[in-house]
Design a protein around this motif. Structure first.
Motif, PDB file in Angstrom:
ATOM      1  N   GLU A 171      25.097 -20.344  -5.368  1.00 25.84           N
ATOM      2  CA  GLU A 171      23.911 -20.880  -6.045  1.00 25.84           C
ATOM      3  C   GLU A 171      22.624 -20.333  -5.445  1.00 25.84           C
ATOM      4  O   GLU A 171      21.619 -20.177  -6.150  1.00 25.84           O
ATOM      5  CB  GLU A 171      23.924 -22.406  -5.988  1.00 25.84           C
ATOM      6  N   SER A 172      22.619 -20.052  -4.147  1.00 24.93           N
ATOM      7  CA  SER A 172      21.415 -19.540  -3.485  1.00 24.93           C
ATOM      8  C   SER A 172      21.366 -18.007  -3.466  1.00 24.93           C
ATOM      9  O   SER A 172      20.334 -17.421  -3.143  1.00 24.93           O
ATOM     10  CB  SER A 172      21.345 -20.061  -2.049  1.00 24.93           C
ATOM     11  N   ASP A 173      22.475 -17.371  -3.833  1.00 21.94           N
ATOM     12  CA  ASP A 173      22.554 -15.910  -3.822  1.00 21.94           C
ATOM     13  C   ASP A 173      21.780 -15.324  -5.000  1.00 21.94           C
ATOM     14  O   ASP A 173      21.826 -15.848  -6.107  1.00 21.94           O
ATOM     15  CB  ASP A 173      24.016 -15.465  -3.895  1.00 21.94           C
ATOM     16  N   THR A 174      21.045 -14.243  -4.755  1.00 23.58           N
ATOM     17  CA  THR A 174      20.285 -13.588  -5.822  1.00 23.58           C
ATOM     18  C   THR A 174      21.121 -12.564  -6.583  1.00 23.58           C
ATOM     19  O   THR A 174      20.693 -12.063  -7.623  1.00 23.58           O
ATOM     20  CB  THR A 174      19.049 -12.882  -5.231  1.00 23.58           C
ATOM     21  N   ASN A 175      22.293 -12.274  -6.060  1.00 19.27           N
ATOM     22  CA  ASN A 175      23.198 -11.325  -6.720  1.00 19.27           C
ATOM     23  C   ASN A 175      23.777 -11.941  -7.985  1.00 19.27           C
ATOM     24  O   ASN A 175      24.372 -13.020  -7.956  1.00 19.27           O
ATOM     25  CB  ASN A 175      24.333 -10.935  -5.768  1.00 19.27           C
ATOM     26  N   LYS A 176      23.610 -11.265  -9.115  1.00 14.07           N
ATOM     27  CA  LYS A 176      24.085 -11.788 -10.397  1.00 14.07           C
ATOM     28  C   LYS A 176      25.607 -11.924 -10.436  1.00 14.07           C
ATOM     29  O   LYS A 176      26.137 -12.812 -11.102  1.00 14.07           O
ATOM     30  CB  LYS A 176      23.609 -10.878 -11.538  1.00 14.07           C
ATOM     31  N   LYS A 233      26.768 -15.217  -9.215  1.00 14.68           N
ATOM     32  CA  LYS A 233      26.526 -16.331 -10.138  1.00 14.68           C
ATOM     33  C   LYS A 233      27.722 -16.566 -11.058  1.00 14.68           C
ATOM     34  O   LYS A 233      27.916 -17.683 -11.556  1.00 14.68           O
ATOM     35  CB  LYS A 233      25.280 -16.049 -10.987  1.00 14.68           C
ATOM     36  N   SER A 250      19.046 -13.517 -17.842  1.00 19.32           N
ATOM     37  CA  SER A 250      18.963 -14.927 -18.244  1.00 19.32           C
ATOM     38  C   SER A 250      18.836 -15.075 -19.755  1.00 19.32           C
ATOM     39  O   SER A 250      19.324 -16.049 -20.335  1.00 19.32           O
ATOM     40  CB  SER A 250      17.781 -15.596 -17.544  1.00 19.32           C
TER      41      SER A 250
END
Length: 330
Positions: A77-82, A85, A276
């Protein structure tokens, strides 16, 4: 209203009079029998075991696994890697199932039930895609094909409104799709049962609803999964239906619809994973059964969201097809 149902019956009869309609049903039957037979041969030749070892301390082991998954969920949830997600929905589903087992003292099954094996095999074999392929071909023949054959002018000259003619054709295709669905569901279940045994017929299983776990009969869960797969098929059928009505070309309708089914949907799903705004694209979240079997693979989506969005696009497709069919000269 009676005349409309008569029209639906006429279109249904016309559809079944086509040799291709019967051949496609036979092809579906042959594929299911062959696929399950090959799968059985593979499990025997590779000595694949059908049992799963379950420890007596399964609660403690499952709790440790749940705690580890909660840590992984926070990291994702905190990872910026798509790509990270993608794991959020799957991890939430796994955590909810683990906690439900622990809280309700539901021991993991030592073997797969005939229902679970049936639904898993149908999904992995891609039966939904095959049904969509067959229906797109049938839809193009019944709608666009009548333009090229010249029989559409005869239909228009009869005392039916244009929207009634088009709706009757759509309903005939949907009814044919239901025949393929029921045939696939029953034959796949029977073949899996014959090859692997009709074990645990009355068992209950957990089902993830994108927000919580419900405990229902395995038979109902399997039926829901097949139903969700058919809803996905309907989205592509409605698109093919609209393209057929707009283009009036059988080759264009079939080719473009198959392109979207085989290529366009994968592109839309990739865009939905990495952007998104991608989740709002047509077909980006149309794989409804994965929300139940795997979990949401696209952040910020749920089963209700996916069905609602697809319903909106389906209405738009239908509206465009009906408007063009009403206004254009035949």
């Amino acid at each position: 209203m009676g005349s409309f149902f008569t029209l639906v019956s006429i279109e249904n009869t016309k559809l079944w009079k086509r040799l291709s309609t019967k051949i496609m049903l036979i092809i579906m039957i042959v594929i299911i029998i062959a696929a399950t037979g090959i799968f059985k041969y593979y499990t025997v030749s590779q000595k694949v075991t059908n049992t799963i070892s379950v420890s007596e301390n399964w609660k403690q082991e499952l709790q440790k696994n749940v705690d580890m998954q909660k840590i992984q969920l926070k990291q994702a949830e905190s990872d910026t890697n798509k790509r990270a997600k993608v794991l959020i929905g799957m991890t939430k589903k796994s955590i909810a199932e683990g906690e439900y087992r622990i809280n309700n003292n539901i021991k993991p099954e030592s073997s797969k039930s005939v229902w679970l094996r049936s639904s898993e095999f149908a999904t992995n074999a891609g039966y939904g895609g095959i049904i969509a392929l067959l229906l797109i071909i049938s839809c193009s023949a019944l709608v666009a094909g009548e333009f090229s054959e010249g029989t559409m002018k005869m239909m228009i000259s009869r005392p039916y409104r244009r929207w009634e003619i088009l709706t009757s054709k759509l309903l005939a295709i949907i009814l044919y799709g239901l025949v393929l669905l029921v045939t696939t569901f029953l034959l796949n279940f029977i073949m899996i049962g014959i090859f692997f045994g009709f074990n645990d017929m009355g068992i209950k299983e957990m089902m993830w609803t994108s927000s919580s776990i419900i405990y229902i009969s395995a038979a109902l869960k399997t039926a829901i999964i097949f139903g969700l797969n058919f809803l996905q098929v309907l989205v592509y059928v409605i698109l093919a239906f609209a393209i057929s009505a707009i283009s009036r070309s059988r080759s264009i309708a079939t080719g473009f619809s198959l392109f979207l089914l085989l290529v366009g949907s994968n592109i839309a799903q990739l865009l939905a994973m990495y952007f998104s705004w991608g989740k709002y694209l047509p077909f980006g979240t149309s794989n409804f059964s994965t929300f139940v079997t795997v979990g949401a693979t696209i952040e910020g989506t749920s089963l209700a969201f996916a069905i609602g969005l697809s319903a909106i696009y389906s209405i738009v497709f239908c509206f465009a097809g009906y408007v063009v069919f009403e206004k254009r000269d035949i």
